[in-house]
Write a protein that holds these residues in place. Structure first.
Motif, PDB file in Angstrom:
ATOM      1  N   GLU A 115      16.242   8.465  -4.735  1.00 22.26           N
ATOM      2  CA  GLU A 115      14.949   8.546  -5.427  1.00 22.26           C
ATOM      3  C   GLU A 115      14.470   9.993  -5.481  1.00 22.26           C
ATOM      4  O   GLU A 115      14.546  10.714  -4.485  1.00 22.26           O
ATOM      5  N   GLU A 116      13.964  10.390  -6.626  1.00 23.24           N
ATOM      6  CA  GLU A 116      13.470  11.766  -6.773  1.00 23.24           C
ATOM      7  C   GLU A 116      12.151  11.962  -6.043  1.00 23.24           C
ATOM      8  O   GLU A 116      11.921  12.991  -5.418  1.00 23.24           O
ATOM      9  N   GLU A 117      11.247  10.980  -6.135  1.00 12.49           N
ATOM     10  CA  GLU A 117       9.929  11.087  -5.511  1.00 12.49           C
ATOM     11  C   GLU A 117       9.918  10.366  -4.172  1.00 12.49           C
ATOM     12  O   GLU A 117      10.419   9.232  -4.061  1.00 12.49           O
ATOM     13  N   PRO A 118       9.357  10.986  -3.133  1.00 14.78           N
ATOM     14  CA  PRO A 118       9.333  10.350  -1.816  1.00 14.78           C
ATOM     15  C   PRO A 118       8.522   9.062  -1.774  1.00 14.78           C
ATOM     16  O   PRO A 118       8.828   8.160  -1.001  1.00 14.78           O
ATOM     17  N   GLY A 137       5.832  10.648   0.790  1.00 21.07           N
ATOM     18  CA  GLY A 137       5.395   9.383   0.246  1.00 21.07           C
ATOM     19  C   GLY A 137       5.352   8.357   1.353  1.00 21.07           C
ATOM     20  O   GLY A 137       6.108   8.463   2.331  1.00 21.07           O
ATOM     21  N   TYR A 138       4.479   7.366   1.239  1.00 17.55           N
ATOM     22  CA  TYR A 138       4.348   6.377   2.292  1.00 17.55           C
ATOM     23  C   TYR A 138       4.084   5.025   1.669  1.00 17.55           C
ATOM     24  O   TYR A 138       3.519   4.901   0.574  1.00 17.55           O
ATOM     25  N   SER A 139       4.535   4.012   2.358  1.00 18.07           N
ATOM     26  CA  SER A 139       4.362   2.653   1.880  1.00 18.07           C
ATOM     27  C   SER A 139       4.281   1.716   3.076  1.00 18.07           C
ATOM     28  O   SER A 139       4.928   1.962   4.100  1.00 18.07           O
ATOM     29  N   SER A 140       3.482   0.646   2.924  1.00 13.26           N
ATOM     30  CA  SER A 140       3.288  -0.284   4.024  1.00 13.26           C
ATOM     31  C   SER A 140       3.110  -1.693   3.461  1.00 13.26           C
ATOM     32  O   SER A 140       2.508  -1.878   2.407  1.00 13.26           O
ATOM     33  N   PHE A 141       3.638  -2.675   4.189  1.00 12.58           N
ATOM     34  CA  PHE A 141       3.639  -4.052   3.681  1.00 12.58           C
ATOM     35  C   PHE A 141       3.516  -5.016   4.853  1.00 12.58           C
ATOM     36  O   PHE A 141       4.219  -4.879   5.861  1.00 12.58           O
ATOM     37  N   LYS A 142       2.617  -5.986   4.710  1.00 13.09           N
ATOM     38  CA  LYS A 142       2.396  -6.949   5.783  1.00 13.09           C
ATOM     39  C   LYS A 142       3.621  -7.830   6.000  1.00 13.09           C
ATOM     40  O   LYS A 142       3.900  -8.265   7.126  1.00 13.09           O
ATOM     41  N   ALA A 148       0.860  -1.186   0.000  1.00 11.45           N
ATOM     42  CA  ALA A 148       0.000   0.000   0.000  1.00 11.45           C
ATOM     43  C   ALA A 148       0.890   1.227   0.000  1.00 11.45           C
ATOM     44  O   ALA A 148       1.796   1.343   0.829  1.00 11.45           O
ATOM     45  N   SER A 149       0.680   2.122  -0.938  1.00 13.29           N
ATOM     46  CA  SER A 149       1.547   3.287  -1.028  1.00 13.29           C
ATOM     47  C   SER A 149       0.776   4.469  -1.586  1.00 13.29           C
ATOM     48  O   SER A 149      -0.290   4.328  -2.190  1.00 13.29           O
ATOM     49  N   GLY A 150       1.329   5.640  -1.373  1.00  9.96           N
ATOM     50  CA  GLY A 150       0.699   6.860  -1.856  1.00  9.96           C
ATOM     51  C   GLY A 150       1.625   8.046  -1.648  1.00  9.96           C
ATOM     52  O   GLY A 150       2.737   7.900  -1.124  1.00  9.96           O
ATOM     53  N   GLY A 151       1.158   9.211  -2.046  1.00 11.59           N
ATOM     54  CA  GLY A 151       1.988  10.399  -1.915  1.00 11.59           C
ATOM     55  C   GLY A 151       1.160  11.666  -1.890  1.00 11.59           C
ATOM     56  O   GLY A 151      -0.032  11.663  -2.209  1.00 11.59           O
ATOM     57  N   TRP A 152       1.825  12.743  -1.508  1.00 11.15           N
ATOM     58  CA  TRP A 152       1.173  14.050  -1.411  1.00 11.15           C
ATOM     59  C   TRP A 152       2.220  15.137  -1.557  1.00 11.15           C
ATOM     60  O   TRP A 152       3.388  14.947  -1.184  1.00 11.15           O
ATOM     61  N   LYS A 153       1.817  16.265  -2.131  1.00  8.04           N
ATOM     62  CA  LYS A 153       2.713  17.407  -2.287  1.00  8.04           C
ATOM     63  C   LYS A 153       1.969  18.678  -1.909  1.00  8.04           C
ATOM     64  O   LYS A 153       0.807  18.850  -2.254  1.00  8.04           O
ATOM     65  N   ILE A 167       7.350   6.254   6.064  1.00  2.00           N
ATOM     66  CA  ILE A 167       6.971   7.553   5.498  1.00  2.00           C
ATOM     67  C   ILE A 167       8.253   8.317   5.197  1.00  2.00           C
ATOM     68  O   ILE A 167       9.142   8.412   6.045  1.00  2.00           O
ATOM     69  N   VAL A 168       8.348   8.853   3.995  1.00  2.00           N
ATOM     70  CA  VAL A 168       9.481   9.703   3.610  1.00  2.00           C
ATOM     71  C   VAL A 168       8.939  11.096   3.304  1.00  2.00           C
ATOM     72  O   VAL A 168       8.022  11.251   2.490  1.00  2.00           O
ATOM     73  N   VAL A 169       9.491  12.097   3.977  1.00  5.90           N
ATOM     74  CA  VAL A 169       9.076  13.495   3.779  1.00  5.90           C
ATOM     75  C   VAL A 169      10.229  14.231   3.124  1.00  5.90           C
ATOM     76  O   VAL A 169      11.323  14.314   3.698  1.00  5.90           O
ATOM     77  N   ARG A 170       9.997  14.752   1.939  1.00  5.48           N
ATOM     78  CA  ARG A 170      11.051  15.472   1.205  1.00  5.48           C
ATOM     79  C   ARG A 170      10.884  16.969   1.435  1.00  5.48           C
ATOM     80  O   ARG A 170       9.783  17.514   1.283  1.00  5.48           O
TER      81      ARG A 170
END
Length: 431
Positions: free
Chosen positions: A309-312, A95-100, A81-86, A335-338
């Protein structure tokens, strides 16, 4: 007799049916009550946990003129599960990502909120790693930031607001489950950005790391029972720290601070450790993650991989995949915050560099264009000097000719010089 007994049975069954119908109508009438809705929602979450498992809450509550931005999220075929916001001004993205992972169930949750409060930009990022179940972590996702933003001192004294909100939310969670036999808990590692001021609060062994000029700087310290200060605190409260595969409080819990954990609450507190940091152009990004990442990925590796990586969102996904490939057996959430504030000065510095370069080129070209002019002027002077010097020689020759005419014939310039010497005085001689 048979008929009478049969009639009695029918009457009893009809009475039970009428009671059920009556109860059904009563329940239906109460469906609109907040308590009933909350109970139904909790039941549905228990029945269908995957529906709410990975959702990122972007709502902002309260009445301080808060407005929130929407976040995008997707789940791929592999279960990531992943997504992003600017941000609208382009100064911040996450950007954020999560994995069981290899676990049978998912107990990690994360939350990202961004809003305007009294005209000031506020961003909140959180990682919540549950243990003994997912209920505590999910409760924090749904309530911690909401409670924090509603704290009356949130903007005036953010540090105090965070400390009080953490402990109050822990008390609320314990109160909500007082009639159950559950004893689950959760970590929390959060980063709150108010303008350029960053507050990182931590309870448990999730972690937040910041990158400054490519160097990894931890902004939280894991709460482990074998930390000397934590062990001393636990033992002073009457607890014990024992080795059971790893150091554990009471031989049970492998962390010294957490939300929940009712049976160990006297020793396992939810008081956060808070670090503050004023951000400038040297800070590049933040990495928040559960221990599923930090168990196998050191701080320096996490920062180095994220900076590639260019995108978080890609950075967060890369870190999750790296942790899994290195053998992490836990749920993994990141979570990675650029931070893009340094880009504001970059164009100016580039423009400045270009202007300096242009000036250097001009400086190099100007002497070349001026030198011929200077040579020309010098040549003009030289050309002018020969014109005047012959005139002076002519005047001198005219005087000599005049003197020659007045003086006796046969006298030469040496005689004139001897006369000059005689006039000036005797010349020294040998002896």
């Amino acid at each position: 007799m048979v008929c009478n007994s049969y009639l009695k049975t029918v009457i009893l069954q009809a009475g039970k049916y009428i009671q059920k119908v009556t109860r059904g109508f009563a329940r239906f009438a109460n469906l609109r009550s907040p308590k009933t809705i909350s109970a139904l929602r909790f039941s549905s979450d228990r029945i269908f946990p995957s529906i709410r498992k990975m959702m990122v809450d972007t709502s902002a509550t309260g009445n301080r003129g808060m407005t929130s931005n929407s976040l995008s999220e997707k789940v791929d075929d592999r279960g990531y599960a992943s997504g992003g916001w600017k941000s609208e001004d382009g100064k911040l993205s996450c950007g954020y990502s999560s994995f069981k992972g290899k676990r049978a169930s998912m107990e990690d949750f994360y939350d990202v909120k961004t809003c305007k409060m009294n005209g000031q930009t506020v961003c909140l990022f959180g990682i919540f790693d549950g243990h003994g179940g997912s209920r505590a972590a999910e409760y924090l996702k749904e309530n911690l930031f909401k409670n924090l933003m509603n704290h009356p001192e949130f903007l005036a004294n953010t540090r105090l607001a965070i400390s009080e909100t953490y402990q109050q939310t822990d008390s609320d969670f314990l109160e909500s489950g007082k009639d159950t036999f559950r004893d689950d808990g959760s970590t929390a590692s959060t980063a709150v950005l108010v303008g350029n001021h960053l507050y990182v609060a931590n309870v448990g062994d999730s972690r937040t790391v910041i990158s400054k000029a490519g160097k990894a700087i931890p902004l939280s310290e894991d709460h482990k029972p074998n930390r000397s200060d934590e062990r001393k605190r636990i033992e002073n409260a009457g607890g014990v720290v024992m080795w059971a595969g790893t150091w554990r409080v009471g031989g049970v819990l492998a962390m010294s601070r957490a939300f929940g954990n009712r049976m160990l609450k006297q020793f396992v507190v939810a008081e956060p450790e808070i670090q503050e940091q004023e951000l400038d152009e040297e800070f590049e990004l933040l990495v928040l993650a559960s221990d599923g990442l930090w168990d196998v990925v050191p701080n320096e590796d996490a920062v180095s991989l994220a900076l590639l990586e260019e995108e978080p969102e890609s950075a967060a996904r890369k870190l999750i995949e790296t942790a899994f490939s290195r053998g992490s057996a836990d749920n993994i959430t990141c979570i990675v915050v650029r931070l893009y504030h340094e880009l504001e000065t970059k164009p100016q510095s580039e423009t400045h560099t270009q202007s300096e370069t242009e000036m250097e080129l001009q400086a190099q070209s100007e002497p070349k264009s001026e030198e011929p002019q200077m040579e020309t002027e010098a040549e003009t002077k030289r050309e002018a000097q020969p014109e005047t010097e012959p005139q002076m020689e002519t005047e001198a020759e005219t005087k000599r000719e005049a003197q020659t005419e007045t003086e006796p014939e046969g006298r030469t310039e040496p005689q004139t010089e001897s006369e000059a010497v005689t006039k000036s005085g005797p010349t020294p001689t040998d002896g």
